[in-house]
Scaffold this active site. Sequence first.
Site, PDB file in Angstrom:
ATOM      1  N   HIS A 162      -2.181 -47.119  10.531  1.00 40.47           N
ATOM      2  CA  HIS A 162      -2.143 -45.871  11.266  1.00 40.47           C
ATOM      3  C   HIS A 162      -3.238 -45.807  12.282  1.00 40.47           C
ATOM      4  O   HIS A 162      -3.191 -45.067  13.187  1.00 40.47           O
ATOM      5  CB  HIS A 162      -2.582 -44.772  10.174  1.00 40.47           C
ATOM      6  N   ASP A 370      -7.334 -43.683  19.806  1.00 36.38           N
ATOM      7  CA  ASP A 370      -6.726 -42.992  18.546  1.00 36.38           C
ATOM      8  C   ASP A 370      -5.469 -43.525  18.220  1.00 36.38           C
ATOM      9  O   ASP A 370      -4.347 -43.848  18.987  1.00 36.38           O
ATOM     10  CB  ASP A 370      -6.467 -41.548  18.795  1.00 36.38           C
TER      11      ASP A 370
HETATM   12  O1  LIG Z   1      -9.782 -40.979   4.908  1.00 40.36           O
HETATM   13  P1  LIG Z   1     -11.020 -40.553   6.061  1.00 40.36           P
HETATM   14  O2  LIG Z   1     -11.939 -41.637   5.966  1.00 40.36           O
HETATM   15  O3  LIG Z   1     -11.509 -39.306   5.886  1.00 40.36           O
HETATM   16  O4  LIG Z   1     -10.163 -40.394   7.344  1.00 40.36           O
HETATM   17  C1  LIG Z   1      -9.104 -39.842   7.593  1.00 40.36           C
HETATM   18  C2  LIG Z   1      -7.682 -40.574   8.272  1.00 40.36           C
HETATM   19  O5  LIG Z   1      -8.439 -41.071   9.620  1.00 40.36           O
HETATM   20  C3  LIG Z   1      -7.508 -42.081  10.101  1.00 40.36           C
HETATM   21  O6  LIG Z   1      -6.311 -41.397  10.506  1.00 40.36           O
HETATM   22  C4  LIG Z   1      -5.213 -42.020  11.071  1.00 40.36           C
HETATM   23  O7  LIG Z   1      -3.803 -41.622  10.816  1.00 40.36           O
HETATM   24  C5  LIG Z   1      -3.210 -40.893  11.449  1.00 40.36           C
HETATM   25  C6  LIG Z   1      -1.914 -40.511  10.848  1.00 40.36           C
HETATM   26  O8  LIG Z   1      -1.231 -41.636  11.161  1.00 40.36           O
HETATM   27  C7  LIG Z   1      -3.401 -40.729  13.240  1.00 40.36           C
HETATM   28  O9  LIG Z   1      -2.748 -39.726  13.667  1.00 40.36           O
HETATM   29  C8  LIG Z   1      -4.857 -40.938  13.358  1.00 40.36           C
HETATM   30  O10 LIG Z   1      -4.808 -41.251  15.007  1.00 40.36           O
HETATM   31  C9  LIG Z   1      -5.600 -42.082  12.936  1.00 40.36           C
HETATM   32  O11 LIG Z   1      -6.918 -42.138  13.034  1.00 40.36           O
HETATM   33  C10 LIG Z   1      -7.243 -43.189   9.081  1.00 40.36           C
HETATM   34  O12 LIG Z   1      -6.336 -44.151   9.799  1.00 40.36           O
HETATM   35  C11 LIG Z   1      -6.684 -42.690   7.700  1.00 40.36           C
HETATM   36  O13 LIG Z   1      -6.612 -43.863   7.093  1.00 40.36           O
HETATM   37  C12 LIG Z   1      -7.595 -41.727   7.215  1.00 40.36           C
HETATM   38  O14 LIG Z   1      -7.097 -41.036   5.966  1.00 40.36           O
HETATM   39  O1  LIG Z   2      -9.937 -28.149   9.838  1.00 44.17           O
HETATM   40  C1  LIG Z   2      -9.035 -29.031   9.829  1.00 44.17           C
HETATM   41  C2  LIG Z   2      -8.829 -29.897  10.891  1.00 44.17           C
HETATM   42  C3  LIG Z   2      -7.960 -30.853  10.858  1.00 44.17           C
HETATM   43  N1  LIG Z   2      -6.973 -30.708   9.970  1.00 44.17           N
HETATM   44  C4  LIG Z   2      -5.963 -31.844   9.883  1.00 44.17           C
HETATM   45  O2  LIG Z   2      -6.248 -32.911   9.984  1.00 44.17           O
HETATM   46  C5  LIG Z   2      -5.397 -33.884  10.470  1.00 44.17           C
HETATM   47  C6  LIG Z   2      -5.986 -35.051  11.563  1.00 44.17           C
HETATM   48  O3  LIG Z   2      -5.133 -35.919  11.896  1.00 44.17           O
HETATM   49  P1  LIG Z   2      -5.127 -36.582  13.423  1.00 44.17           P
HETATM   50  O4  LIG Z   2      -4.098 -37.535  13.332  1.00 44.17           O
HETATM   51  O5  LIG Z   2      -5.255 -35.843  14.296  1.00 44.17           O
HETATM   52  O6  LIG Z   2      -6.476 -37.629  13.393  1.00 44.17           O
HETATM   53  P2  LIG Z   2      -7.520 -38.282  12.141  1.00 44.17           P
HETATM   54  O7  LIG Z   2      -8.586 -37.275  11.617  1.00 44.17           O
HETATM   55  O8  LIG Z   2      -6.266 -38.781  11.090  1.00 44.17           O
HETATM   56  O9  LIG Z   2      -7.948 -39.475  12.714  1.00 44.17           O
HETATM   57  C7  LIG Z   2      -4.406 -33.153  11.274  1.00 44.17           C
HETATM   58  O10 LIG Z   2      -3.080 -33.046  10.670  1.00 44.17           O
HETATM   59  C8  LIG Z   2      -4.900 -31.641  11.127  1.00 44.17           C
HETATM   60  O11 LIG Z   2      -4.094 -30.560  10.851  1.00 44.17           O
HETATM   61  C9  LIG Z   2      -6.806 -29.876   8.982  1.00 44.17           C
HETATM   62  O12 LIG Z   2      -6.016 -29.948   8.043  1.00 44.17           O
HETATM   63  N2  LIG Z   2      -7.888 -29.028   9.029  1.00 44.17           N
END
Ligand SMILES: O=P(O)(O)OC[C@H]1O[C@H](O[C@H]2O[C@H](CO)[C@@H](O)[C@H](O)[C@H]2O)[C@H](O)[C@@H](O)[C@@H]1O
Ligand SMILES: O=c1ccn([C@@H]2O[C@H](COP(=O)(O)OP(=O)(O)O)[C@@H](O)[C@H]2O)c(=O)[nH]1
Length: 472
Positions: A162, A370
């Site tokens: 991701h 990202d």
């Molecule tokens: O699990 P966390 O440490 O709380 O972080 C949340 C997630 O962040 C990252 O998200 C990625 O996946 C998204 C969906 O494909 C994508 O849109 C975003 O750009 C990425 O940053 C991380 O890769 C996940 O594993 C985490 O769960």
């Molecule tokens: O208050 C919040 C802020 C974010 N999100 C969700 O968190 C995800 C963030 O995903 P994104 O791919 O933009 O970034 P990441 O946090 O995975 O790097 C999106 O589906 C948002 O709708 C949510 O449910 N509540």
Amino acid sequence: MRQSPLVVVANRLPIDDSVAPDGACEWRRSPGGLVSALHPLLRHTPATWVGWAGGTGPAPHLPEVDGVRMHTVPLTAEDLRDHYEGFANATLWPLYHDAVEQPEYHRRWWDAYQRVNQRFAEAAAEVAEPGALVWVQDYHLQLVPGLLRALRPDLRIGFFLHAPFPPPELFMQLPRRVELLRGMLGADLIGFQRPQAAHNFAQLVTKVLGLPATDRRIGVGGRVVRIGAFPVSIDTAEMAALAARPEVADRARRLRRDLGNPEHVILSVDRMDYTKGIEQRLKAYSELLASGDVKVRDTVLIQVAVPSRERVGQYQILRERVEREVGRINGEFGRVGEPAIHYLTQTFDRAELAALYRIADVMAVTPLRDGMNLVAKEYVAARVDDTGALLLSEFAGAATELSQAFLVNPHDLEGLKQELLAALRAAPADVAARMRAMRKHLHRNDIHAWARSYLSALDESGSLLTRLAATD
Ligand SMILES: O=P(O)(O)OC[C@H]1O[C@H](O[C@H]2O[C@H](CO)[C@@H](O)[C@H](O)[C@H]2O)[C@H](O)[C@@H](O)[C@@H]1O
Ligand SMILES: O=c1ccn([C@@H]2O[C@H](COP(=O)(O)OP(=O)(O)O)[C@@H](O)[C@H]2O)c(=O)[nH]1
């Protein structure tokens, strides 16, 4: 142990434990895009999700979530510190995001990474039925495909990253680069968000492991590992329907009124992460306020910054800096009852987010790097009347697809200011044409199309998907 024909393996389960206001433990949806992407997809599929439930106690027994079995992998306090906060989020995460913060290398973290990957691989091996399809997710678990293949050669194994996959010059820094590449190559299919990432990977396996590789296929001993770009998406129809609900429309009207019915609302929604470009965006906004191009009475910025990885030093430093800057900007430019920035560090549910998306005339999504950024896609899906301008970083995976957005290089402060002004001042017809094109793209390329394309590529013979459909 009951076994499943489809197993998802991810560091996080779709729910984790948190403390309710009355001190009791409650289960709620986990933060971040990985869960947002996979959760709607697996609903009502006979699948098992292997993952960590948050916390460091013994593995809790969790109920099924929408028909998906939860198989919990426990992490000790040491695992959490050295695997999740250490190797995953202080070594790999910054390295994979252009090293915008310095990656740290510690041998103890590597031991924990191997140990935790082994535990996830054993858990997956336990719950996968013979010949099952196992889909491993993300940078926390890069060794799992290789470990799982050794335990269960009968399985069809997929891996999806991701996060971005970095160019060879950066990846070469990793002291354990050989093991990480070999771990991923245990999969039959490796998916990335962007074609450039697949290209980077192909170059690396040739350079580091001497394997024959194109951007589509890699020869590993007698096997062929396929690689490719599968840009992740959202449940577009669901977000559009949510945004169109009368109670969401009412909530949006009340929010706008509470803001003093300004002419323009700018919105940003991020995890509090240094990759998201929050500081650069605040600086641009502050300079526009100082020059008078933007005035507090006419324009309001809402910044949602959900706390994330709070025990990792770089995240603590970022939060302090962001809060200091928001305080400074509000002190300097705000008026009584009219702050320049509405700053919220709370997690909102989807209905509240949809209402926020509805009131945002400009959605500013300006990460330094990202993997995808689902927030940008959710905003587009929520603009059912084709209004609203998306200001989007070139360095978000979403920019490959949403090329009609107001694209910007967030490192270029002047460019960022000019493009934000362009988005604020754009003619309604221009905004509508851009939004229409992006919405059309997302209706065709939604989360279901993503899963279909990835899973059918993984299941070349089609036999597993046929079996899944039969048990649905
Ligand atoms: O699990 P966390 O440490 O709380 O972080 C949340 C997630 O962040 C990252 O998200 C990625 O996946 C998204 C969906 O494909 C994508 O849109 C975003 O750009 C990425 O940053 C991380 O890769 C996940 O594993 C985490 O769960
Ligand atoms: O208050 C919040 C802020 C974010 N999100 C969700 O968190 C995800 C963030 O995903 P994104 O791919 O933009 O970034 P990441 O946090 O995975 O790097 C999106 O589906 C948002 O709708 C949510 O449910 N509540």
